[in-house]
Design a protein around this motif. Structure first.
Motif, PDB file in Angstrom:
ATOM      1  N   GLU A  44       0.323  -1.169  -0.248  1.00 51.26           N
ATOM      2  CA  GLU A  44       0.475  -0.188   0.121  1.00 51.26           C
ATOM      3  C   GLU A  44       0.731   1.027  -0.050  1.00 51.26           C
ATOM      4  O   GLU A  44       0.691   2.057  -0.877  1.00 51.26           O
ATOM      5  CB  GLU A  44      -1.045  -0.004   1.523  1.00 51.26           C
ATOM      6  N   GLU A  78      -5.004  -5.036  -6.431  1.00 54.30           N
ATOM      7  CA  GLU A  78      -6.172  -4.909  -4.883  1.00 54.30           C
ATOM      8  C   GLU A  78      -5.812  -3.290  -5.175  1.00 54.30           C
ATOM      9  O   GLU A  78      -6.399  -2.425  -4.614  1.00 54.30           O
ATOM     10  CB  GLU A  78      -6.428  -5.281  -4.603  1.00 54.30           C
ATOM     11  N   ALA A  79      -4.523  -3.097  -3.947  1.00 53.84           N
ATOM     12  CA  ALA A  79      -3.609  -2.154  -3.867  1.00 53.84           C
ATOM     13  C   ALA A  79      -4.075  -0.941  -5.082  1.00 53.84           C
ATOM     14  O   ALA A  79      -4.492   0.389  -4.374  1.00 53.84           O
ATOM     15  CB  ALA A  79      -2.343  -1.732  -3.783  1.00 53.84           C
ATOM     16  N   ARG A 118      -8.136  -0.008  -4.890  1.00 51.80           N
ATOM     17  CA  ARG A 118      -8.388   1.020  -3.686  1.00 51.80           C
ATOM     18  C   ARG A 118      -7.444   2.389  -3.904  1.00 51.80           C
ATOM     19  O   ARG A 118      -8.153   3.238  -3.481  1.00 51.80           O
ATOM     20  CB  ARG A 118      -7.638   0.323  -2.607  1.00 51.80           C
ATOM     21  N   TRP A 119      -6.767   2.780  -3.990  1.00 54.65           N
ATOM     22  CA  TRP A 119      -6.011   4.179  -4.633  1.00 54.65           C
ATOM     23  C   TRP A 119      -6.537   4.645  -5.641  1.00 54.65           C
ATOM     24  O   TRP A 119      -7.115   5.524  -5.005  1.00 54.65           O
ATOM     25  CB  TRP A 119      -4.732   3.816  -5.156  1.00 54.65           C
ATOM     26  N   ALA A 132      -9.881   4.180  -6.019  1.00 58.51           N
ATOM     27  CA  ALA A 132     -11.112   4.423  -6.232  1.00 58.51           C
ATOM     28  C   ALA A 132     -10.942   5.707  -5.586  1.00 58.51           C
ATOM     29  O   ALA A 132     -11.591   6.513  -4.573  1.00 58.51           O
ATOM     30  CB  ALA A 132     -11.401   3.415  -4.573  1.00 58.51           C
ATOM     31  N   GLY A 133     -10.254   6.207  -3.836  1.00 60.19           N
ATOM     32  CA  GLY A 133      -9.710   7.348  -3.139  1.00 60.19           C
ATOM     33  C   GLY A 133      -9.571   8.275  -4.111  1.00 60.19           C
ATOM     34  O   GLY A 133      -8.983   9.711  -3.306  1.00 60.19           O
TER      35      GLY A 133
END
Length: 136
Positions: A75, A112-113, A116-117, A119-120
């Motif tokens: 991450e 996956e990381a 998520r990054w 998406a934010g």
């Protein structure tokens, strides 16, 4: 067709799990609860154990992965590169810090990381409000 004759495990829905737990609470015995509900005593013990440990009694269970102790570093590297780091580079770095898993595992974790990054950090679009007569 009788669900007990189908090969492989049959997933219980929420209602059936609640009936199993109610039957166990009523009888206090996995064997008696299994007879009341019509399932295996091992199934009753499984759901009661999950409830007693505070885990969700329904839904899929995520098993521990080999890369889980290293997810913080993954991450961090994805965040520091703003979502542009490649999985093979991350894998080389992880091997350097003691990860002994497969490169495919690293690729999945990096994907996956990155998701998520992203998406934010989505772009924000302002609505285009036209003024009357300005764009004619």
């Amino acid at each position: 067709m009788d669900p007990r004759l189908v090969e492989g495990p049959v997933k219980k829905d929420d209602r059936e799990v609640m009936e199993i737990l109610e039957a166990y609470d009523l009888t206090g015995c996995a064997h008696s609860a299994a007879e009341l509900v019509g399932c295996d005593p091992k199934t009753v013990r499984h759901h009661v154990e999950r409830r007693d440990r505070g885990l969700p009694v329904v839904g899929p269970v995520r098993r521990a992965r080999l890369i889980d102790p290293f997810l913080g570093k993954v991450e961090e590297w994805v965040d520091r590169s703003r979502g542009h780091v490649r999985a093979d580079v991350v894998h080389e770095r992880l091997v350097g810090v003691g990860f002994d898993g497969d490169e495919r595992t690293t690729r999945r974790a990096v994907a996956e990381a990155k998701a998520r990054w992203r998406a934010g950090h989505r772009r924000t679009y302002r609505p285009w409000i036209t003024e009357p007569g300005m764009w004619c």
